[in-house]
Design a protein around this motif. Structure first.
Motif, short mmCIF file in Angstrom:
data_model
loop_
_atom_site.label_atom_id
_atom_site.label_comp_id
_atom_site.label_asym_id
_atom_site.label_seq_id
_atom_site.Cartn_x
_atom_site.Cartn_y
_atom_site.Cartn_z
N ALA A 123 0.86 -1.19 0.00
CA ALA A 123 0.00 0.00 0.00
C ALA A 123 0.89 1.23 0.00
O ALA A 123 2.08 1.15 0.30
CB ALA A 123 -0.92 0.00 1.21
N LEU A 124 0.30 2.39 -0.33
CA LEU A 124 1.02 3.66 -0.32
C LEU A 124 0.50 4.54 0.80
O LEU A 124 -0.71 4.68 0.98
CB LEU A 124 0.84 4.38 -1.66
CG LEU A 124 1.27 3.63 -2.92
CD1 LEU A 124 1.02 4.51 -4.14
CD2 LEU A 124 2.72 3.22 -2.83
N SER A 125 1.41 5.14 1.53
CA SER A 125 1.03 6.09 2.58
C SER A 125 1.20 7.52 2.09
O SER A 125 2.12 7.81 1.33
CB SER A 125 1.88 5.88 3.83
OG SER A 125 1.66 6.91 4.77
N ALA A 158 -2.62 2.24 6.38
CA ALA A 158 -2.68 3.02 7.63
C ALA A 158 -1.27 3.21 8.19
O ALA A 158 -0.43 2.30 8.16
CB ALA A 158 -3.58 2.33 8.64
N LEU A 159 -1.02 4.41 8.70
CA LEU A 159 0.25 4.74 9.34
C LEU A 159 -0.10 5.46 10.64
O LEU A 159 -0.46 6.63 10.63
CB LEU A 159 1.08 5.63 8.43
CG LEU A 159 2.55 5.85 8.79
CD1 LEU A 159 3.32 4.55 8.76
CD2 LEU A 159 3.19 6.86 7.84
N THR A 160 -0.03 4.74 11.75
CA THR A 160 -0.50 5.27 13.04
C THR A 160 0.66 5.39 14.02
O THR A 160 1.64 4.65 13.96
CB THR A 160 -1.58 4.36 13.62
OG1 THR A 160 -1.07 3.02 13.74
CG2 THR A 160 -2.82 4.34 12.73
N ASP A 161 0.52 6.35 14.94
CA ASP A 161 1.54 6.58 15.96
C ASP A 161 1.39 5.59 17.10
O ASP A 161 0.29 5.17 17.44
CB ASP A 161 1.40 7.99 16.52
CG ASP A 161 1.44 9.07 15.46
OD1 ASP A 161 2.53 9.57 15.18
OD2 ASP A 161 0.36 9.41 14.91
N PHE A 162 2.51 5.25 17.72
CA PHE A 162 2.48 4.57 19.01
C PHE A 162 3.54 5.21 19.90
O PHE A 162 4.42 5.95 19.43
CB PHE A 162 2.66 3.05 18.88
CG PHE A 162 4.02 2.59 18.38
CD1 PHE A 162 5.02 2.21 19.27
CD2 PHE A 162 4.29 2.50 17.02
CE1 PHE A 162 6.25 1.76 18.83
CE2 PHE A 162 5.52 2.05 16.55
CZ PHE A 162 6.50 1.67 17.46
N THR A 202 4.72 -3.05 10.02
CA THR A 202 6.12 -2.63 10.06
C THR A 202 6.24 -1.49 11.06
O THR A 202 5.48 -0.52 11.00
CB THR A 202 6.60 -2.16 8.67
OG1 THR A 202 6.66 -3.29 7.80
CG2 THR A 202 7.98 -1.53 8.75
N ALA A 203 7.14 -1.65 12.00
CA ALA A 203 7.40 -0.61 12.99
C ALA A 203 8.54 0.28 12.49
O ALA A 203 9.56 -0.22 12.01
CB ALA A 203 7.76 -1.22 14.33
N ILE A 204 8.35 1.60 12.60
CA ILE A 204 9.36 2.56 12.15
C ILE A 204 9.67 3.52 13.29
O ILE A 204 8.75 4.09 13.90
CB ILE A 204 8.87 3.37 10.94
CG1 ILE A 204 8.26 2.46 9.87
CG2 ILE A 204 10.01 4.19 10.35
CD1 ILE A 204 7.48 3.21 8.81
N LEU A 205 10.95 3.71 13.57
CA LEU A 205 11.40 4.67 14.58
C LEU A 205 12.29 5.71 13.91
O LEU A 205 13.13 5.37 13.08
CB LEU A 205 12.20 3.97 15.68
CG LEU A 205 11.55 2.79 16.40
CD1 LEU A 205 12.53 2.16 17.38
CD2 LEU A 205 10.27 3.22 17.12
#
Length: 327
Positions: A148-150, A242-246, A217-220
């Motif tokens: 998918a594309l964000s 979806a690209l959500t904050d944690f 996929t987790a991104i930092l």
């Protein structure tokens, strides 16, 4: 002072092929790059590809920015396709090219004999480069298939001069090289950065990490700004775009590199370096074992010291790794 960025977007929302925006404007002293990395399913190979307009780590571009009383620097006159192979065989290519080598529109980007193109479903990279410091041919094709594309973009500095967009954090890649002969597939990641000022002007350094998990996929992304403030991003990307904050995990210090470069990261438990992929005086890329989003995972990690990069010693060392044609 630290920032944790939530729902911070800049610029228009873009969809479809325009998410790649290979024709986006790049201003004087600025830069734009498109970054792809992947690890093979069997764990034996890896690849990183970075297409630069305004080669931010080029000594030639750094010197050009010092011209005209410190206001010089045409990014279009310093562009390159950086390709690095990890494992066996390993290769490095990063030729800083002049503006006549650059051709682009919304869906195509050619830098010298190499090119990137987007056809609506697949990013194809045709590689035709010469390695450094020992010249050899690096030729072949890499195809990236995004899940998918964000469209989320993030500002990284307090002045709004630098932004980052994780375009396709969950992707698959097919690597088919003719020289050297190599074929493999694996999980991949694709993003873009752009800025209106040199990186070292606004940042002291940063560390970044991406871990491919079964369902996300987790991104930092952690950056130390030149004004003393910091930013820490922690994002979860899924196959539905979806690209959500944690909440950013606790800080964790990985062992320093052979060049004594720090490798800070964040993790929910102990992390360790499983393989150092690139070990340079101001930059490292590593494969690490970490814990994010409640799972143990293999991850790609990078650490960058822009305080080290701005040292005159770096300008003397880099031409061996970043050659520039005479014309």
């Amino acid at each position: 002072m630290s920032d944790v960025l939530h729902d911070k977007t800049v610029g228009p929302v873009v969809t479809g092929p325009r998410a790649w925006a290979f024709d986006r404007p790049v201003g004087r002293r600025g830069y734009c790059w498109w970054y792809l990395d992947a690890l093979s399913d069997d764990g034996k190979h890896g690849i990183t590809i970075i297409a630069f307009i305004g080669t931010v780590f080029s000594p030639w571009y750094a010197l050009a920015r010092l011209a005209e009383g410190g206001t010089g620097g045409d990014p279009h006159d310093h562009c390159c396709l950086n390709v690095v192979l990890y494992g066996t065989p390993s290769r490095w290519a990063m030729t800083d090219r002049r503006r006549h080598a650059l051709r682009r529109d919304a869906d195509h980007l050619a830098i010298g004999p190499s090119a990137l193109s987007w056809d609506g479903t697949t990013l194809t990279v045709n590689i035709e480069e010469v390695t450094a410091p020992i010249p050899s041919r690096l030729r072949g094709t890499v195809r990236l298939h995004p899940a998918a594309l964000s469209t989320r973009r993030f500002t990284l500095d307090t002045h709004g001069r630098h932004e980052w967009q994780p375009i396709a954090p969950r992707s698959r890649v097919e690597v088919e090289l003719e020289s050297p002969t190599l074929r493999w597939s694996g999980a991949a990641y694709f993003d873009t950065n752009a800025g209106a000022a040199p990186l070292e002007q606004d940042f002291r350094g940063w560390d970044w990490c991406r871990a491919a998990l079964p369902d996300a996929t987790a991104i930092l992304y952690n950056a130390q700004r030149r004004d003393g403030s910091e930013i820490s991003l922690a994002l979860r990307a899924t196959d539905d775009s979806a690209l959500t904050d944690f909440a950013p995990p606790p800080e964790f210090e990985l062992p320093r590199t052979l060049w004594r470069l720090r490798r800070p990261t964040r993790a929910e438990g102990p992390a360790r370096v499983t393989r150092t992929l690139t070990d340079a005086p101001f930059y490292s890329r590593s494969e690490i074992h970490t814990r994010l989003l409640g799972r143990d995972a293999a991850a790609v990690h990078e650490s960058l010291s822009l305080d080290r990069f701005r040292s005159p010693l770096m300008f003397a060392m880099l031409p061996w790794r970043v050659p520039r044609p005479l014309r």
